[in-house]
Scaffold this motif. Structure first.
Motif, PDB file in Angstrom:
ATOM      1  N   ALA A 228       8.253   8.863   5.844  1.00  0.00           N
ATOM      2  CA  ALA A 228       6.953   8.229   5.408  1.00  0.00           C
ATOM      3  C   ALA A 228       6.821   8.019   3.814  1.00  0.00           C
ATOM      4  CB  ALA A 228       5.748   9.108   5.950  1.00  0.00           C
ATOM      5  N   LYS A 229       7.372   9.149   3.091  1.00  0.00           N
ATOM      6  CA  LYS A 229       7.121   9.239   1.852  1.00  0.00           C
ATOM      7  C   LYS A 229       7.983   7.829   1.029  1.00  0.00           C
ATOM      8  CE  LYS A 229       8.530  11.874  -2.073  1.00  0.00           C
ATOM      9  NZ  LYS A 229       9.415  12.985  -2.677  1.00  0.00           N
ATOM     10  N   LEU A 230       9.332   7.624   1.793  1.00  0.00           N
ATOM     11  CA  LEU A 230      10.253   6.521   1.310  1.00  0.00           C
ATOM     12  C   LEU A 230       9.470   5.042   1.599  1.00  0.00           C
ATOM     13  CD1 LEU A 230      13.704   7.815   2.404  1.00  0.00           C
ATOM     14  CD2 LEU A 230      12.760   7.757   0.290  1.00  0.00           C
ATOM     15  N   ALA A 231       8.787   5.212   2.747  1.00  0.00           N
ATOM     16  CA  ALA A 231       8.050   3.853   3.040  1.00  0.00           C
ATOM     17  C   ALA A 231       6.952   3.623   2.235  1.00  0.00           C
ATOM     18  CB  ALA A 231       7.480   4.062   4.687  1.00  0.00           C
ATOM     19  N   GLY A 232       6.331   4.931   1.753  1.00  0.00           N
ATOM     20  CA  GLY A 232       5.137   4.639   0.896  1.00  0.00           C
ATOM     21  C   GLY A 232       5.841   4.297  -0.490  1.00  0.00           C
ATOM     22  N   GLU A 233       6.683   4.620  -1.002  1.00  0.00           N
ATOM     23  CA  GLU A 233       7.386   4.257  -2.170  1.00  0.00           C
ATOM     24  C   GLU A 233       7.830   2.913  -1.914  1.00  0.00           C
ATOM     25  OE1 GLU A 233      10.328   6.953  -2.862  1.00  0.00           O
ATOM     26  OE2 GLU A 233       9.254   8.554  -3.422  1.00  0.00           O
ATOM     27  N   GLN A 234       8.338   2.364  -1.009  1.00  0.00           N
ATOM     28  CA  GLN A 234       8.620   1.219  -1.115  1.00  0.00           C
ATOM     29  C   GLN A 234       7.429   0.350  -0.773  1.00  0.00           C
ATOM     30  OE1 GLN A 234      11.691  -0.235  -1.318  1.00  0.00           O
ATOM     31  NE2 GLN A 234      12.165   2.075  -2.058  1.00  0.00           N
ATOM     32  N   GLU A 235       6.200   0.845  -0.389  1.00  0.00           N
ATOM     33  CA  GLU A 235       5.224  -0.285  -0.244  1.00  0.00           C
ATOM     34  C   GLU A 235       4.726  -0.495  -1.586  1.00  0.00           C
ATOM     35  OE1 GLU A 235       0.531  -0.050   1.555  1.00  0.00           O
ATOM     36  OE2 GLU A 235       1.972   1.606   1.699  1.00  0.00           O
ATOM     37  N   ILE A 236       4.578   0.514  -2.370  1.00  0.00           N
ATOM     38  CA  ILE A 236       4.284   0.532  -3.939  1.00  0.00           C
ATOM     39  C   ILE A 236       5.282  -0.490  -4.547  1.00  0.00           C
ATOM     40  CG2 ILE A 236       3.700   1.613  -5.914  1.00  0.00           C
ATOM     41  CD1 ILE A 236       2.930   4.074  -4.196  1.00  0.00           C
ATOM     42  N   ALA A 237       6.412  -0.386  -4.430  1.00  0.00           N
ATOM     43  CA  ALA A 237       7.075  -1.131  -5.415  1.00  0.00           C
ATOM     44  C   ALA A 237       7.138  -2.620  -4.778  1.00  0.00           C
ATOM     45  CB  ALA A 237       8.671  -0.593  -5.129  1.00  0.00           C
ATOM     46  N   LEU A 238       6.858  -2.864  -3.455  1.00  0.00           N
ATOM     47  CA  LEU A 238       6.842  -4.231  -3.181  1.00  0.00           C
ATOM     48  C   LEU A 238       5.672  -4.930  -3.644  1.00  0.00           C
ATOM     49  CD1 LEU A 238       8.109  -6.458  -1.668  1.00  0.00           C
ATOM     50  CD2 LEU A 238       6.768  -5.519   0.402  1.00  0.00           C
TER      51      LEU A 238
END
Length: 394
Positions: A228-238
């Motif tokens: 979930a943390k990785l998905a959140g980081e990728q969401e912000i990066a995208l």
């Protein structure tokens, strides 16, 4: 004498100088007909009538050729206009061998007569005020050269030649700049529309999936929380990638910070910006956007997946104010100092350090269970005109 036409690579933008070129073509045809009239009227008085006939024929051929070339923007090249000026000047100087001494001394019209200033109108339309002034001076000097005297008529001719070059050159410069601004505006509008389309597409697919993975993983805990943390980081990066897509700049290299912030809008992030563009130098605009992005990353990381965030951009006469607020649990007293002591410098370096490098100030307002509010104030390098500061919120 000038740079190549900057609009040749923009076929869908009408050249604002086209009316000047149409006027020049009409002027050249009319003045050629006027010259023909005087050649017929003075034919028997010329020193070399046969040479006058050769010159008027060449003038006719050159008129037809240049009208054809100048009819489209592709034919209005620097080389063509320079050649035009040379040809017209040579034909005008040939009057030295055609007009009699009596005609020279008594201000009789030359064979070329008022066809001569068409070199000035062509140069002014192509090269602007500098080109019009330069060719006007050359044309006036040629007139003095073959006449060999100065008088009221010669002074008036000089004034008209130079004045015509200046006025038409100024009109050409204004039209060119207006066309370039229109081209930039059209490109910016198309780029903004494409970015918004891509942002909507990404938001409706990839970002929603990442957000769902982040929320569900947080609820499940364990190893899933790490995903979930990785998905959140990728969401912000995208989101940042979409927002920082290369965008149109103003004539002086500035970008619109308000347009960049708009892309950050989501169901949890609310963006309020002025009703007019907020033009800032590109480095400053990018740094401020990075500050907002880092602040929102902290909201997502520390305030929880359900927290709401608000971004407010204000444009003041001498500074830009950015406020990022959330409704999370707030930051406990001493927490930032503790994080810095532990070597976690996200806030200290990414936010406060970046703002300090911009000669700005940043204030933090937070209370337990009252959320967090960051207010960033950065001086403007070039305060905007009053009319650009007007407007409400979008």
């Amino acid at each position: 004498m000038g740079s190549p036409q900057p609009l040749s690579s923009q076929p869908h933008v009408t050249d604002g100088r086209s009316p000047l070129w149409r006027g020049h073509n009409v002027f050249r045809v009319v003045t050629f007909l006027y010259a023909c009239f005087w050649v017929v009227a003075q034919f028997e008085e010329y020193r070399r009538p046969w040479l006058a006939l050769v010159v008027i024929i060449l003038m006719g051929l050159w008129t037809v050729f240049t009208v054809w070339r100048y009819w489209t923007r592709a034919g209005r090249t620097n080389r063509m206009v320079l050649l035009d000026c040379v040809v017209v000047t040579v034909l005008f100087l040939s009057n030295e061998f055609i007009l009699s001494d009596y005609q020279m001394a008594n201000d009789f019209p030359s064979v070329v007569t008022v066809w001569h200033p068409t070199m000035v109108t062509a140069a002014a339309a192509q090269w602007g005020m500098f080109g019009g002034l330069s060719t006007g001076i050359i044309a006036a000097a040629s007139n003095y050269l073959i006449r060999g005297y100065s008088g009221p008529t010669m002074s008036l001719d000089t004034l008209l030649l130079v004045g015509t070059g200046l006025v038409l050159g100024l009109a050409s410069d204004t039209a060119r700049k207006s066309t370039e601004r229109l081209a930039r505006a059209l490109r910016a509008e198309a780029a903004a529309a494409e970015r918004e389309r891509l942002a909507r597409s990404i938001h409706d697919s990839v970002l929603q999936v990442l957000a769902r993975v982040r929320r569900r993983g947080t609820e499940l805990g364990g190893e899933t929380a790490e995903l979930a943390k990785l998905a959140g980081e990728q969401e912000i990066a995208l989101r940042a990638l979409v927002a920082t897509t290369p965008r149109e700049t103003a004539e002086d290299g500035e970008t619109d910070l308000a347009a960049r912030l708009q892309v950050l809008r989501t169901s949890r992030i609310h963006v309020s910006i002025p009703g007019n563009p907020v033009w800032l130098p590109e480095p400053l605009s990018s740094d401020l956007f990075a500050v907002v992005r880092e602040a929102l990353a902290n909201v997502d990381k520390h305030a929880g997946p359900q927290a709401q965030a608000w971004v407010l951009l204000e444009e003041l006469p001498a500074e830009v104010v950015l406020t990022v607020r959330d409704d999370g649990p707030g930051i406990p007293d001493g927490r930032l100092a503790e994080a810095a002591a532990e070597g976690r410098l996200g806030v200290a370096k990414s936010i406060r350090g970046r703002v300090a490098s911009l000669d700005g100030t940043i204030t933090l307002d937070t209370e337990p269970d009252e959320g967090t509010e960051w207010e960033v104030r950065v001086p403007r390098p070039n305060p905007p005109p009053a009319k650009r500061r007007r407007g409400g919120k979008r």
